[in-house]
Design a protein around this motif. Structure first.
Motif, PDB file in Angstrom:
ATOM      1  N   ASN A 166      42.945  37.216  41.614  1.00  0.00           N
ATOM      2  CA  ASN A 166      41.984  36.032  41.714  1.00  0.00           C
ATOM      3  C   ASN A 166      42.807  34.879  41.951  1.00  0.00           C
ATOM      4  OD1 ASN A 166      39.102  37.225  41.514  1.00  0.00           O
ATOM      5  ND2 ASN A 166      40.280  37.977  39.638  1.00  0.00           N
ATOM      6  N   SER A 189      34.082  33.080  43.187  1.00  0.00           N
ATOM      7  CA  SER A 189      33.323  32.953  41.525  1.00  0.00           C
ATOM      8  C   SER A 189      33.590  31.478  41.275  1.00  0.00           C
ATOM      9  CB  SER A 189      33.915  33.867  40.747  1.00  0.00           C
ATOM     10  OG  SER A 189      33.446  35.021  40.860  1.00  0.00           O
ATOM     11  N   LYS A 190      32.612  30.600  40.980  1.00  0.00           N
ATOM     12  CA  LYS A 190      32.740  29.305  40.563  1.00  0.00           C
ATOM     13  C   LYS A 190      33.097  29.344  39.037  1.00  0.00           C
ATOM     14  CE  LYS A 190      31.022  26.431  42.587  1.00  0.00           C
ATOM     15  NZ  LYS A 190      31.855  25.426  43.577  1.00  0.00           N
ATOM     16  N   TYR A 191      33.905  28.198  38.719  1.00  0.00           N
ATOM     17  CA  TYR A 191      34.251  28.021  37.389  1.00  0.00           C
ATOM     18  C   TYR A 191      34.858  29.427  36.703  1.00  0.00           C
ATOM     19  CZ  TYR A 191      31.337  24.379  38.435  1.00  0.00           C
ATOM     20  OH  TYR A 191      30.648  23.255  39.019  1.00  0.00           O
ATOM     21  N   TYR A 192      35.689  30.218  37.414  1.00  0.00           N
ATOM     22  CA  TYR A 192      36.045  31.421  36.893  1.00  0.00           C
ATOM     23  C   TYR A 192      36.953  31.507  35.789  1.00  0.00           C
ATOM     24  CZ  TYR A 192      37.410  36.346  37.559  1.00  0.00           C
ATOM     25  OH  TYR A 192      37.606  37.787  37.463  1.00  0.00           O
ATOM     26  N   TRP A 199      38.064  24.260  34.337  1.00  0.00           N
ATOM     27  CA  TRP A 199      37.410  25.650  34.724  1.00  0.00           C
ATOM     28  C   TRP A 199      37.249  25.488  36.183  1.00  0.00           C
ATOM     29  CZ3 TRP A 199      36.453  29.509  31.740  1.00  0.00           C
ATOM     30  CH2 TRP A 199      36.489  29.361  30.450  1.00  0.00           C
ATOM     31  N   ASP A 201      37.429  27.518  40.200  1.00  0.00           N
ATOM     32  CA  ASP A 201      36.920  28.346  41.254  1.00  0.00           C
ATOM     33  C   ASP A 201      37.827  29.268  41.412  1.00  0.00           C
ATOM     34  OD1 ASP A 201      34.386  26.946  40.878  1.00  0.00           O
ATOM     35  OD2 ASP A 201      34.659  25.970  42.916  1.00  0.00           O
ATOM     36  N   HIS A 202      37.952  30.387  41.635  1.00  0.00           N
ATOM     37  CA  HIS A 202      38.856  31.434  42.216  1.00  0.00           C
ATOM     38  C   HIS A 202      38.206  32.173  43.151  1.00  0.00           C
ATOM     39  CE1 HIS A 202      41.085  30.199  38.597  1.00  0.00           C
ATOM     40  NE2 HIS A 202      42.035  30.952  38.907  1.00  0.00           N
ATOM     41  N   HIS A 204      38.338  35.778  45.007  1.00  0.00           N
ATOM     42  CA  HIS A 204      38.607  37.385  44.904  1.00  0.00           C
ATOM     43  C   HIS A 204      39.048  37.882  46.236  1.00  0.00           C
ATOM     44  CE1 HIS A 204      36.028  37.162  41.261  1.00  0.00           C
ATOM     45  NE2 HIS A 204      35.012  36.773  41.925  1.00  0.00           N
TER      46      HIS A 204
END
Length: 213
Positions: A166, A189-192, A199, A201-202, A204
């Motif tokens: 990630n 994914s938001k705020y992962y 926080w 995003d990341h 995958h």
């Protein structure tokens, strides 16, 4: 350089001087070491503690943009010894596999870390990939090789089916490392994860072991 990588995995066994019985590594288990002509990946060992502290102190400012907030205790010898002990135990329990990256020609200094974390077996047969590199060794192909070596180990030796990494969208260098190793973007994914107090995003990035199909 990536295409020239050849992985060697072997067991490091020491002889006991008094009775000749084989004595395994510090915590009683084999040491699997992966290497090529440029870098080597060594499993966690408490003897690395001073080198690990030195690595984190050298890269303290550089790593802030990519990691959770670290308190000062994190940079102490005792704290890192405890992390290494835990990592070695996880290695033996086959729940995580942490390796430390060194130059083959200069194994006295750690230049990075890489690991398979939160391994889940059974029907899932998957792990999360994490890594970090010394700021002075960026753009030399070291991490691309390390990811290739660990992926071969994960698929060929551990028989994992899926590896997921990630990465923050702004971390273009890390995304390039994964793309070179044929990881595929499976979405965002938001705020992962909380990185340096924010926080983030990341993306995958995933690689599948199709030989298991």
């Amino acid at each position: 350089m990536l295409g020239q990588t050849q992985v060697k995995v072997y067991f490091d066994i020491v002889e006991r001087a008094d009775d000749g019985e084989s004595l395994q590594s510090e915590l009683g288990k084999e040491k699997e070491i992966m290497q090529n002509k440029y870098i080597q990946l060594l499993p966690a060992d408490v003897s690395f503690a001073e080198q690990v502290v030195d690595y984190y102190k050298r890269n303290k400012e550089f790593l802030k943009a990519f990691e959770p907030i670290r308190n000062e205790e994190f940079f102490t010898l005792e704290y890192q010894k405890e992390i290494l002990r835990r990592e070695r135990l996880e290695y033996e329990e086959k729940t995580s596999f942490h390796f430390y990256i060194m130059l083959t020609e200069d194994p006295s200094r750690i230049i990075g870390m890489i690991g398979l974390n939160n391994v889940v077996w059974g029907a899932f047969c998957s792990a999360f990939l994490g890594y970090k590199l010394d700021k002075d060794f960026l753009n030399r192909g070291c991490m691309s090789m390390a990811v290739e070596m660990l992926t071969e180990y994960a698929f060929g030796e551990l028989h994992l089916h899926r590896i997921e990494a990630n990465v923050m969208p702004r971390n273009k260098a890390s995304l390039r490392v994964l793309e070179k190793n044929h990881f595929k973007n499976e979405g965002i994914s938001k705020y992962y994860l909380n990185i340096n107090g924010v926080w983030e995003d990341h993306i995958h990035m995933v690689k599948i072991n199709y030989s298991m199909h």
